[in-house]
Write a protein that holds these residues in place. Sequence first.
Motif, PDB file in Angstrom:
ATOM      1  N   LEU A 170      69.350   5.286   2.180  1.00  0.00           N
ATOM      2  CA  LEU A 170      69.979   4.081   2.725  1.00  0.00           C
ATOM      3  C   LEU A 170      69.769   3.998   4.234  1.00  0.00           C
ATOM      4  O   LEU A 170      69.369   2.955   4.770  1.00  0.00           O
ATOM      5  N   LEU A 171      70.013   5.097   4.930  1.00  0.00           N
ATOM      6  CA  LEU A 171      69.863   5.109   6.383  1.00  0.00           C
ATOM      7  C   LEU A 171      68.409   4.937   6.793  1.00  0.00           C
ATOM      8  O   LEU A 171      68.092   4.205   7.729  1.00  0.00           O
ATOM      9  N   GLY A 172      67.521   5.629   6.088  1.00  0.00           N
ATOM     10  CA  GLY A 172      66.107   5.549   6.412  1.00  0.00           C
ATOM     11  C   GLY A 172      65.525   4.175   6.184  1.00  0.00           C
ATOM     12  O   GLY A 172      64.650   3.724   6.931  1.00  0.00           O
ATOM     13  N   ASN A 173      66.008   3.487   5.172  1.00  0.00           N
ATOM     14  CA  ASN A 173      65.535   2.127   4.911  1.00  0.00           C
ATOM     15  C   ASN A 173      65.893   1.182   6.047  1.00  0.00           C
ATOM     16  O   ASN A 173      65.181   0.207   6.312  1.00  0.00           O
ATOM     17  N   TRP A 174      67.018   1.467   6.713  1.00  0.00           N
ATOM     18  CA  TRP A 174      67.436   0.617   7.829  1.00  0.00           C
ATOM     19  C   TRP A 174      66.664   0.998   9.101  1.00  0.00           C
ATOM     20  O   TRP A 174      65.824   0.246   9.556  1.00  0.00           O
ATOM     21  N   GLY A 175      66.969   2.147   9.667  1.00  0.00           N
ATOM     22  CA  GLY A 175      66.152   2.775  10.699  1.00  0.00           C
ATOM     23  C   GLY A 175      65.833   1.993  11.958  1.00  0.00           C
ATOM     24  O   GLY A 175      64.737   2.125  12.503  1.00  0.00           O
ATOM     25  N   LYS A 176      66.764   1.199  12.457  1.00  0.00           N
ATOM     26  CA  LYS A 176      66.444   0.348  13.609  1.00  0.00           C
ATOM     27  C   LYS A 176      66.780   0.964  14.960  1.00  0.00           C
ATOM     28  O   LYS A 176      66.210   0.575  15.981  1.00  0.00           O
ATOM     29  N   ILE A 177      67.733   1.893  15.008  1.00  0.00           N
ATOM     30  CA  ILE A 177      68.040   2.623  16.239  1.00  0.00           C
ATOM     31  C   ILE A 177      68.153   4.099  15.868  1.00  0.00           C
ATOM     32  O   ILE A 177      68.220   4.443  14.678  1.00  0.00           O
ATOM     33  N   PRO A 178      68.141   5.010  16.851  1.00  0.00           N
ATOM     34  CA  PRO A 178      68.228   6.429  16.515  1.00  0.00           C
ATOM     35  C   PRO A 178      69.471   6.765  15.688  1.00  0.00           C
ATOM     36  O   PRO A 178      70.560   6.262  15.953  1.00  0.00           O
ATOM     37  N   MET A 179      69.267   7.601  14.675  1.00  0.00           N
ATOM     38  CA  MET A 179      70.356   8.070  13.816  1.00  0.00           C
ATOM     39  C   MET A 179      70.174   9.563  13.577  1.00  0.00           C
ATOM     40  O   MET A 179      69.055  10.029  13.367  1.00  0.00           O
ATOM     41  N   THR A 180      71.264  10.284  13.598  1.00  0.00           N
ATOM     42  CA  THR A 180      71.232  11.708  13.289  1.00  0.00           C
ATOM     43  C   THR A 180      72.023  11.958  12.015  1.00  0.00           C
ATOM     44  O   THR A 180      73.191  11.574  11.913  1.00  0.00           O
ATOM     45  N   TYR A 181      71.366  12.608  11.055  1.00  0.00           N
ATOM     46  CA  TYR A 181      71.994  12.954   9.777  1.00  0.00           C
ATOM     47  C   TYR A 181      72.441  14.407   9.813  1.00  0.00           C
ATOM     48  O   TYR A 181      71.705  15.294  10.270  1.00  0.00           O
ATOM     49  N   ALA A 182      73.639  14.658   9.295  1.00  0.00           N
ATOM     50  CA  ALA A 182      74.172  16.017   9.170  1.00  0.00           C
ATOM     51  C   ALA A 182      74.815  16.169   7.801  1.00  0.00           C
ATOM     52  O   ALA A 182      75.451  15.246   7.301  1.00  0.00           O
ATOM     53  N   GLY A 183      74.643  17.350   7.213  1.00  0.00           N
ATOM     54  CA  GLY A 183      75.364  17.623   5.972  1.00  0.00           C
ATOM     55  C   GLY A 183      74.512  18.161   4.854  1.00  0.00           C
ATOM     56  O   GLY A 183      73.623  17.469   4.355  1.00  0.00           O
ATOM     57  N   GLY A 184      74.779  19.418   4.474  1.00  0.00           N
ATOM     58  CA  GLY A 184      74.215  19.970   3.251  1.00  0.00           C
ATOM     59  C   GLY A 184      72.861  20.634   3.362  1.00  0.00           C
ATOM     60  O   GLY A 184      72.373  21.204   2.383  1.00  0.00           O
ATOM     61  N   LYS A 218      62.806  13.894   5.978  1.00  0.00           N
ATOM     62  CA  LYS A 218      61.744  13.132   6.642  1.00  0.00           C
ATOM     63  C   LYS A 218      61.073  12.163   5.682  1.00  0.00           C
ATOM     64  O   LYS A 218      60.825  11.002   6.023  1.00  0.00           O
ATOM     65  N   GLU A 219      60.822  12.624   4.452  1.00  0.00           N
ATOM     66  CA  GLU A 219      60.141  11.761   3.479  1.00  0.00           C
ATOM     67  C   GLU A 219      61.052  10.635   2.997  1.00  0.00           C
ATOM     68  O   GLU A 219      60.692   9.449   3.065  1.00  0.00           O
ATOM     69  N   ILE A 220      62.231  10.994   2.515  1.00  0.00           N
ATOM     70  CA  ILE A 220      63.141   9.990   1.957  1.00  0.00           C
ATOM     71  C   ILE A 220      63.640   9.046   3.045  1.00  0.00           C
ATOM     72  O   ILE A 220      63.814   7.852   2.818  1.00  0.00           O
TER      73      ILE A 220
END
Length: 259
Positions: free
Chosen positions: A200-214, A225-227
């Motif tokens: 969901l986040l990658g599909n949007w991707g318009k400004i920097p985002m940091t993912y955390a968890g798991g 990176k792929e998804i």
Amino acid sequence: MEYRPCIDIHNGKVKQIVGSSLEDEGDIASENFVSKRDADFFAEFYAKDGLKGGHVIMLNKQGSPYYETTKQQALLALRSYPGGLQVGGGINSDNAMEFIKAGATHVIVTSYVFADGVVNYDNLKKLVDTVGKERIVLDVSCRKKDDDYYIVTDRWQNFTKERITEELLDDLSAYCDEFLVHAADVEGKCQGIEEDLVRLLGNWGKIPMTYAGGISDYQDIADIKEIGQGNLNITIGSALDLFGGPLNYETVLSYVQDV
């Protein structure tokens, strides 16, 4: 993809916890790691490698007996690496500039903006007026409910009514420079990532985002990176050897660059 380091502080100690176990009452949490070193050690450690955009998270609420010691650890980190770190935890328009003046590049905000379970645009605009859009990171950390991801507040304990959608991200991005997203249900468990959220986040991707968890192994990094279509930065806590986990810090940095 960039690697964004982290310094999580709870009860005045640098820790890694299971996110879903955190409770304000009694200031308790299930701990994966408790450091004997102060937060400035980690700040200086990241500074030597030139890592920027890392987040310092204060995990005690204001009014907690531990809040002031936790805050002092956060300030110690910021002053040790000025211009290198972001800070979150109890940030509002009244105290945000204190942390900016201490060296934070950005303030990370959740509960102040998502007050009473919805976006509080008055508070959001006050924050923009105080520090500027370019210094704001909105923490849209979330948990899954009824097959959707909802933003959670108060150290991931309370669900809001705000469902993470591309439309919401579009709206909120007008008020911030970045997003930080903890997948709170898997945070600290080292049992795999929330692939649906990453997608969901990658599909949007318009400004920097940091993912955390798991994140539990190097394959999880490749999967993000792929998804996430290369649109997400990552942070790793409990799984990193710096915090007692199995993933080698130097290998992670190389892997993020090469994957």
